[in-house]
Write a protein that holds these residues in place. Structure first.
Motif, short mmCIF file in Angstrom:
data_model
loop_
_atom_site.label_atom_id
_atom_site.label_comp_id
_atom_site.label_asym_id
_atom_site.label_seq_id
_atom_site.Cartn_x
_atom_site.Cartn_y
_atom_site.Cartn_z
N GLU A 1 24.22 48.99 190.32
CA GLU A 1 23.76 50.24 191.66
C GLU A 1 23.06 50.60 191.31
OE1 GLU A 1 26.40 50.20 194.37
OE2 GLU A 1 26.70 48.34 194.08
N LEU A 2 21.88 50.63 192.42
CA LEU A 2 20.96 51.38 191.83
C LEU A 2 20.10 52.09 193.71
CD1 LEU A 2 17.89 48.57 190.59
CD2 LEU A 2 19.44 50.69 189.67
N GLN A 3 19.96 53.40 193.48
CA GLN A 3 20.03 53.91 195.26
C GLN A 3 19.43 53.83 195.47
OE1 GLN A 3 19.63 58.50 194.52
NE2 GLN A 3 19.18 58.94 196.53
N ALA A 4 19.54 53.32 196.56
CA ALA A 4 18.65 52.75 197.39
C ALA A 4 18.11 53.12 199.14
CB ALA A 4 19.10 50.97 198.20
N GLU A 5 18.74 54.79 199.38
CA GLU A 5 19.33 55.23 199.95
C GLU A 5 19.07 56.67 199.84
OE1 GLU A 5 22.80 54.71 202.31
OE2 GLU A 5 21.38 53.12 203.26
N GLN A 61 6.59 52.45 185.45
CA GLN A 61 7.52 53.29 186.53
C GLN A 61 8.16 52.78 187.10
OE1 GLN A 61 3.87 54.44 188.67
NE2 GLN A 61 3.92 56.71 187.62
N ARG A 62 7.96 51.13 187.50
CA ARG A 62 9.94 50.56 188.27
C ARG A 62 10.61 50.71 187.21
NH1 ARG A 62 8.62 48.38 192.89
NH2 ARG A 62 9.79 46.36 192.13
N GLY A 81 18.59 54.75 187.31
CA GLY A 81 19.62 55.28 188.47
C GLY A 81 18.95 54.54 190.11
N TRP A 82 17.93 54.28 190.31
CA TRP A 82 17.26 54.71 191.36
C TRP A 82 16.59 52.81 191.77
CZ3 TRP A 82 13.23 59.14 190.54
CH2 TRP A 82 13.74 60.15 190.63
N ASP A 83 16.87 52.47 192.61
CA ASP A 83 15.64 51.73 193.73
C ASP A 83 14.36 51.86 193.18
OD1 ASP A 83 15.81 48.59 194.99
OD2 ASP A 83 14.53 49.82 196.65
N PRO A 84 13.22 50.72 192.37
CA PRO A 84 12.10 51.51 192.54
C PRO A 84 11.68 51.49 194.32
CG PRO A 84 12.64 49.69 191.11
CD PRO A 84 13.56 49.99 192.20
N GLU A 85 11.60 50.97 195.05
CA GLU A 85 11.07 50.50 196.59
C GLU A 85 10.83 52.02 196.78
OE1 GLU A 85 8.76 48.26 197.29
OE2 GLU A 85 9.49 47.26 195.49
N HIS A 86 12.93 52.49 196.56
CA HIS A 86 13.26 53.91 197.40
C HIS A 86 12.36 54.77 196.54
CE1 HIS A 86 16.01 56.77 199.13
NE2 HIS A 86 16.26 57.07 198.06
N ALA A 87 12.50 54.91 195.46
CA ALA A 87 11.96 56.05 194.07
C ALA A 87 11.06 56.39 194.61
CB ALA A 87 12.08 55.30 192.74
N THR A 88 10.09 55.38 195.00
CA THR A 88 8.71 55.07 195.45
C THR A 88 8.44 56.23 196.71
OG1 THR A 88 7.48 53.81 194.13
CG2 THR A 88 6.11 54.16 195.51
N SER A 89 9.04 55.56 197.66
CA SER A 89 8.47 56.66 198.78
C SER A 89 8.78 57.88 199.44
CB SER A 89 9.59 55.17 200.11
OG SER A 89 10.85 55.04 199.73
#
Length: 128
Positions: free
Chosen positions: A18-22, A92-93, A100-108
């Motif tokens: 599970e990666l945090q996506a929100e 960084q991804r 534990g982060w989704d890379p796209e969510h983390a970047t934004s």
């Protein structure tokens, strides 16, 4: 940092996680991520990878072939990965997944916190 980077580059996709996506990124994870990035960028093998595109670890096949006589890449590397910035973003991804982060969510979210709303975000008036 070396072990974390090695684990993320060798992680099998069939192992779900599970990666945090929100939602909002936790302060402690932001600090962990920044510390990982700062430490990783100082590792000699990472600096070499950023400079010349060599593989991060010896057991990873390089993205491009290297001329054995001159040590120069033969140009089979994907165009985007020819630039150090793209290689840094890939690292960084890996590190964002490690915390534990989704890379796209983390970047934004990081872009929002540090660049789009640096003076007006949920941490602005925080006393911690």
């Amino acid at each position: 940092c070396r072990l974390i980077l090695y684990s993320e580059t060798h992680r099998k996709d069939e192992v779900p996680r599970e990666l945090q996506a929100e939602g909002t990124l936790e302060r402690c994870k932001i600090l962990d991520f920044i510390a990982l990035c700062q430490t990783t960028i100082r590792l000699p093998f990472v600096l070499k990878h950023l400079a010349d595109g060599s593989p991060l670890f010896e057991d990873i096949t390089p993205a491009c072939s290297i001329d054995s006589s001159s040590g120069v890449p033969l140009g089979e590397e994907p165009t985007a990965m020819k630039f150090p910035q793209a290689r840094l973003e890939r690292i960084q991804r890996y590190l964002s997944k490690a915390v534990g982060w989704d890379p796209e969510h983390a970047t934004s979210e990081l872009r929002r916190l540090f660049f789009l709303q640096p003076n007006a975000n949920e941490y602005t008036n925080d006393t911690e």
